[in-house]
Scaffold this motif. Sequence first.
Motif, PDB file in Angstrom:
ATOM      1  N   UNK A   1       0.847  -1.195   0.000  1.00 18.12           N
ATOM      2  CA  UNK A   1       0.000   0.000   0.000  1.00 18.12           C
ATOM      3  C   UNK A   1       0.882   1.244   0.000  1.00 18.12           C
ATOM      4  N   UNK A   2       0.693   2.055  -1.025  1.00 20.52           N
ATOM      5  CA  UNK A   2       1.484   3.280  -1.131  1.00 20.52           C
ATOM      6  C   UNK A   2       0.950   4.318  -0.149  1.00 20.52           C
ATOM      7  N   UNK A   3       1.848   4.907   0.606  1.00 21.60           N
ATOM      8  CA  UNK A   3       1.474   5.981   1.518  1.00 21.60           C
ATOM      9  C   UNK A   3       2.429   7.149   1.347  1.00 21.60           C
ATOM     10  N   UNK A   4       1.869   8.351   1.358  1.00 22.79           N
ATOM     11  CA  UNK A   4       2.639   9.588   1.269  1.00 22.79           C
ATOM     12  C   UNK A   4       2.253  10.477   2.443  1.00 22.79           C
ATOM     13  N   UNK A   5       3.251  10.961   3.161  1.00 23.03           N
ATOM     14  CA  UNK A   5       2.987  11.800   4.323  1.00 23.03           C
ATOM     15  C   UNK A   5       3.776  13.095   4.189  1.00 23.03           C
ATOM     16  N   UNK A   6       3.042  14.196   4.043  1.00 29.09           N
ATOM     17  CA  UNK A   6       3.674  15.511   3.923  1.00 29.09           C
ATOM     18  C   UNK A   6       3.915  16.115   5.301  1.00 29.09           C
ATOM     19  N   UNK A  26       5.759   1.895   0.884  1.00 28.09           N
ATOM     20  CA  UNK A  26       4.938   0.959   0.125  1.00 28.09           C
ATOM     21  C   UNK A  26       5.206   0.946  -1.368  1.00 28.09           C
ATOM     22  N   UNK A  27       6.357   1.486  -1.770  1.00 20.34           N
ATOM     23  CA  UNK A  27       6.710   1.530  -3.185  1.00 20.34           C
ATOM     24  C   UNK A  27       8.220   1.503  -3.334  1.00 20.34           C
ATOM     25  N   UNK A  28       8.656   1.159  -4.539  1.00 20.91           N
ATOM     26  CA  UNK A  28      10.080   1.262  -4.849  1.00 20.91           C
ATOM     27  C   UNK A  28      10.315   2.698  -5.287  1.00 20.91           C
ATOM     28  N   UNK A  75      17.530   7.516  -0.907  1.00 16.05           N
ATOM     29  CA  UNK A  75      17.954   6.737   0.258  1.00 16.05           C
ATOM     30  C   UNK A  75      16.975   6.896   1.418  1.00 16.05           C
ATOM     31  N   UNK A  76      16.275   8.031   1.434  1.00 16.08           N
ATOM     32  CA  UNK A  76      15.315   8.316   2.508  1.00 16.08           C
ATOM     33  C   UNK A  76      13.872   8.190   2.046  1.00 16.08           C
ATOM     34  N   UNK A  77      13.661   7.814   0.795  1.00 16.19           N
ATOM     35  CA  UNK A  77      12.293   7.726   0.248  1.00 16.19           C
ATOM     36  C   UNK A  77      11.519   9.019   0.469  1.00 16.19           C
ATOM     37  N   UNK A  98       2.382  10.846  -6.509  1.00 16.12           N
ATOM     38  CA  UNK A  98       3.340   9.967  -7.161  1.00 16.12           C
ATOM     39  C   UNK A  98       2.655   9.045  -8.164  1.00 16.12           C
ATOM     40  N   UNK A  99       3.467   8.535  -9.062  1.00 18.31           N
ATOM     41  CA  UNK A  99       3.002   7.555 -10.034  1.00 18.31           C
ATOM     42  C   UNK A  99       4.216   6.745 -10.472  1.00 18.31           C
TER      43      UNK A  99
END
Length: 125
Positions: A1-6, A26-28, A75-77, A98-99
């Motif tokens: 599961x892709x997650x993005x936290x601003x 949750x992603x490369x 390195x830190x995603x 992201x995509x």
Amino acid sequence: QVQLVESGGGSVQAGDSLRLSCAASGLTFSTYDMAWFRQTPRKEREFVAAIRWSGGNTYYPNSVMGRFTISRDNAKNTVYLQMNSLKPEDTAVYYCATRPGTDVAAYEAYEYAYWGQGTQVTVSS
């Protein structure tokens, strides 16, 4: 599961700087294009900056060109948005998106599959 936290939003004066961060999981990460958008209650979501998965290409609209810089640390995603010389019209909720990486730049919100929850940036005059 892709997650993005601003993170990194806040209230500043005109002319000040802020740096937003977006931590992805949750992603490369190194294979994904990253972008920032912003939105106010009166406008549709607006493209602010993008960086290709390779990191070698960045894109900006004229409204932020020369003031904002997008960068990424694989390195830190994490992707960053350095915002300098802020103006009151930069006030908005800023979203990370992201995509999966492609060979074509993307400037429209519908082209991005995953979104963060947003962080508020308020610039007063």
